[in-house]
Design a protein around this motif. Structure first.
Motif, PDB file in Angstrom:
ATOM      1  N   PHE A   1       0.837  -1.250  -0.125  1.00  0.00           N
ATOM      2  CA  PHE A   1       0.122   0.095  -0.103  1.00  0.00           C
ATOM      3  C   PHE A   1       0.978   1.204   0.021  1.00  0.00           C
ATOM      4  N   PRO A   2       1.362   1.621  -1.033  1.00  0.00           N
ATOM      5  CA  PRO A   2       2.130   2.892  -1.337  1.00  0.00           C
ATOM      6  C   PRO A   2       1.357   4.160  -1.143  1.00  0.00           C
ATOM      7  N   GLY A   3       2.283   5.157  -0.548  1.00  0.00           N
ATOM      8  CA  GLY A   3       1.627   6.661  -0.672  1.00  0.00           C
ATOM      9  C   GLY A   3       2.776   7.144   0.077  1.00  0.00           C
ATOM     10  N   SER A   4       2.272   8.660   0.280  1.00  0.00           N
ATOM     11  CA  SER A   4       3.432   9.542   0.854  1.00  0.00           C
ATOM     12  C   SER A   4       2.912   9.583   2.509  1.00  0.00           C
TER      13      SER A   4
ATOM     14  N   THR B   1      -3.759   9.281   7.896  1.00  0.00           N
ATOM     15  CA  THR B   1      -5.063   9.670   8.177  1.00  0.00           C
ATOM     16  C   THR B   1      -6.015   8.419   8.672  1.00  0.00           C
TER      17      THR B   1
ATOM     18  N   GLY C   1      -8.543   7.849   6.908  1.00  0.00           N
ATOM     19  CA  GLY C   1      -8.540   7.383   5.608  1.00  0.00           C
ATOM     20  C   GLY C   1      -8.012   6.317   5.140  1.00  0.00           C
ATOM     21  N   HIS C   2      -6.595   6.581   5.496  1.00  0.00           N
ATOM     22  CA  HIS C   2      -5.363   5.556   5.122  1.00  0.00           C
ATOM     23  C   HIS C   2      -5.882   4.410   5.920  1.00  0.00           C
TER      24      HIS C   2
ATOM     25  N   VAL D   1      -8.481   2.224   4.560  1.00  0.00           N
ATOM     26  CA  VAL D   1      -7.831   1.315   3.456  1.00  0.00           C
ATOM     27  C   VAL D   1      -7.198   0.208   3.945  1.00  0.00           C
TER      28      VAL D   1
ATOM     29  N   ARG E   1      -4.610   0.402  -3.282  1.00  0.00           N
ATOM     30  CA  ARG E   1      -5.026   1.775  -3.291  1.00  0.00           C
ATOM     31  C   ARG E   1      -6.461   2.413  -2.829  1.00  0.00           C
TER      32      ARG E   1
ATOM     33  N   ARG F   1     -11.430   8.068  -2.952  1.00  0.00           N
ATOM     34  CA  ARG F   1     -12.530   8.692  -2.299  1.00  0.00           C
ATOM     35  C   ARG F   1     -13.492   9.098  -3.431  1.00  0.00           C
TER      36      ARG F   1
ATOM     37  N   ASP G   1     -10.168  10.894  -7.775  1.00  0.00           N
ATOM     38  CA  ASP G   1      -9.331   9.738  -7.439  1.00  0.00           C
ATOM     39  C   ASP G   1      -9.188   8.776  -8.393  1.00  0.00           C
TER      40      ASP G   1
ATOM     41  N   GLU H   1      -6.188   7.749 -10.416  1.00  0.00           N
ATOM     42  CA  GLU H   1      -5.753   6.407  -9.961  1.00  0.00           C
ATOM     43  C   GLU H   1      -5.664   5.285 -11.309  1.00  0.00           C
TER      44      GLU H   1
ATOM     45  N   THR I   1     -13.417   4.197   0.325  1.00  0.00           N
ATOM     46  CA  THR I   1     -13.242   4.547   1.529  1.00  0.00           C
ATOM     47  C   THR I   1     -14.524   4.459   2.273  1.00  0.00           C
TER      48      THR I   1
ATOM     49  N   TYR J   1     -14.832   9.337   5.360  1.00  0.00           N
ATOM     50  CA  TYR J   1     -13.365   9.809   5.048  1.00  0.00           C
ATOM     51  C   TYR J   1     -13.191  10.273   3.819  1.00  0.00           C
TER      52      TYR J   1
ATOM     53  N   THR K   1     -11.113  13.201   3.444  1.00  0.00           N
ATOM     54  CA  THR K   1     -10.016  13.194   4.112  1.00  0.00           C
ATOM     55  C   THR K   1      -8.734  13.200   3.288  1.00  0.00           C
TER      56      THR K   1
HETATM   57  P1  ADP Z   1       0.018   9.497  -2.808  1.00  0.00           P
HETATM   58  O1  ADP Z   1       0.826  10.733  -2.461  1.00  0.00           O
HETATM   59  O2  ADP Z   1       0.749   8.543  -3.675  1.00  0.00           O
HETATM   60  O3  ADP Z   1      -1.362  10.147  -3.335  1.00  0.00           O
HETATM   61  P2  ADP Z   1      -1.389   9.588  -0.220  1.00  0.00           P
HETATM   62  O4  ADP Z   1      -0.470   8.951   1.075  1.00  0.00           O
HETATM   63  O5  ADP Z   1      -1.843  10.816  -0.201  1.00  0.00           O
HETATM   64  O6  ADP Z   1      -0.231   9.171  -1.309  1.00  0.00           O
HETATM   65  O7  ADP Z   1      -2.530   8.363  -0.335  1.00  0.00           O
HETATM   66  C1  ADP Z   1      -2.179   6.914  -0.626  1.00  0.00           C
HETATM   67  C2  ADP Z   1      -3.411   6.177  -0.753  1.00  0.00           C
HETATM   68  O8  ADP Z   1      -4.226   6.296  -0.090  1.00  0.00           O
HETATM   69  C3  ADP Z   1      -4.076   6.557  -2.456  1.00  0.00           C
HETATM   70  O9  ADP Z   1      -4.425   5.445  -3.115  1.00  0.00           O
HETATM   71  C4  ADP Z   1      -5.112   7.589  -2.060  1.00  0.00           C
HETATM   72  O10 ADP Z   1      -6.010   7.532  -2.890  1.00  0.00           O
HETATM   73  C5  ADP Z   1      -5.506   6.934  -0.572  1.00  0.00           C
HETATM   74  N1  ADP Z   1      -6.316   7.791   0.333  1.00  0.00           N
HETATM   75  C6  ADP Z   1      -5.700   8.764   0.808  1.00  0.00           C
HETATM   76  N2  ADP Z   1      -6.426   9.283   1.723  1.00  0.00           N
HETATM   77  C7  ADP Z   1      -7.590   8.526   1.530  1.00  0.00           C
HETATM   78  C8  ADP Z   1      -8.957   8.617   2.064  1.00  0.00           C
HETATM   79  N3  ADP Z   1      -9.313   9.475   2.895  1.00  0.00           N
HETATM   80  N4  ADP Z   1      -9.608   7.490   1.865  1.00  0.00           N
HETATM   81  C9  ADP Z   1      -9.320   6.483   0.919  1.00  0.00           C
HETATM   82  N5  ADP Z   1      -8.338   6.428   0.578  1.00  0.00           N
HETATM   83  C10 ADP Z   1      -7.608   7.354   0.799  1.00  0.00           C
END
Ligand code: ADP
Length: 167
Positions: free
Chosen positions: A10-13, A18, A20-21, A24, A91, A94, A98, A102, A122, A126, A129
């Motif tokens: 599950f990659p992201g920044s 949050t 929301g993450h 997921v 991933r 929302r 997205d 995506e 989500t 959220y 978020t």
């Molecule tokens: P990136 O910088 O790659 O977008 P994020 O950390 O912002 O990374 O998000 C990582 C993943 O989590 C992405 O797929 C993003 O769509 C999902 N994501 C972020 N916030 C939420 C949320 N509130 N609900 C569902 N998915 C989310």
């Protein structure tokens, strides 16, 4: 035949992670035997936490879920996925905005590395978020406590004190 151990990253920044993450992640563990939360080390606009700090906060939150681990990675997500032997990229979605972004990302990753992306929707609560908005609202003094986990909120408050003291 033994059942295959299905693994996703599950990659992201996650700057910061949050609710929301977390939603997921909790949906992802129902689909996969193992989920690795992967904090990208590539630079983002106006970061608030270092990749190490982001990993630490996530580790605190997932320590009691045996099938979830967290690490940071450099470079291409698909290369990292291959290195970890991941079967899929997880991933979250929302909104339709997205989906548009995506969709392109998932198609590109499949074209260059043959890896599938699995999306989970989500919870409605959220749907709005995002880490970016949380950073912006918090920097302007807004209360984001119901959008992020408690340990993250505490660190955010400490960080904001520092940022506003020595900008
Ligand atoms: P990136 O910088 O790659 O977008 P994020 O950390 O912002 O990374 O998000 C990582 C993943 O989590 C992405 O797929 C993003 O769509 C999902 N994501 C972020 N916030 C939420 C949320 N509130 N609900 C569902 N998915 C989310």
């Amino acid at each position: 035949m033994a059942k295959k151990h299905v693994k996703a990253i599950f990659p992201g920044s996650f700057d910061p992670i949050t609710n929301g993450h977390l939603d997921v992640i909790n949906r992802g563990i129902k689909l996969f035997d193992e989920v690795i939360v992967a904090v990208g080390r590539s630079p983002i606009k106006n970061p608030l936490f270092t990749p190490e700090e982001r990993v630490e906060m996530i580790a605190e939150l997932v320590s009691d879920i045996p099938s979830v681990s967290v690490e940071s990675f450099d470079g291409l997500t698909v290369e990292y996925a291959a290195k970890r032997g991941a079967d899929a990229i997880l991933r979250g979605l929302r909104s339709l905005t997205d989906v548009q972004y995506e969709f392109k990302l998932a198609m590109t990753n499949r074209a260059v590395a043959g890896i599938e992306t699995v999306f989970v929707m989500t919870s409605e609560e959220y749907g709005f978020t995002s880490s970016t908005l949380i950073r912006e609202v918090a920097l302007l003094g807004g209360n984001v406590s119901n959008l992020i986990p408690e340990n993250v909120y505490k660190r955010l408050q400490e960080r904001l004190k520092k940022v506003t003291r020595d900008p």
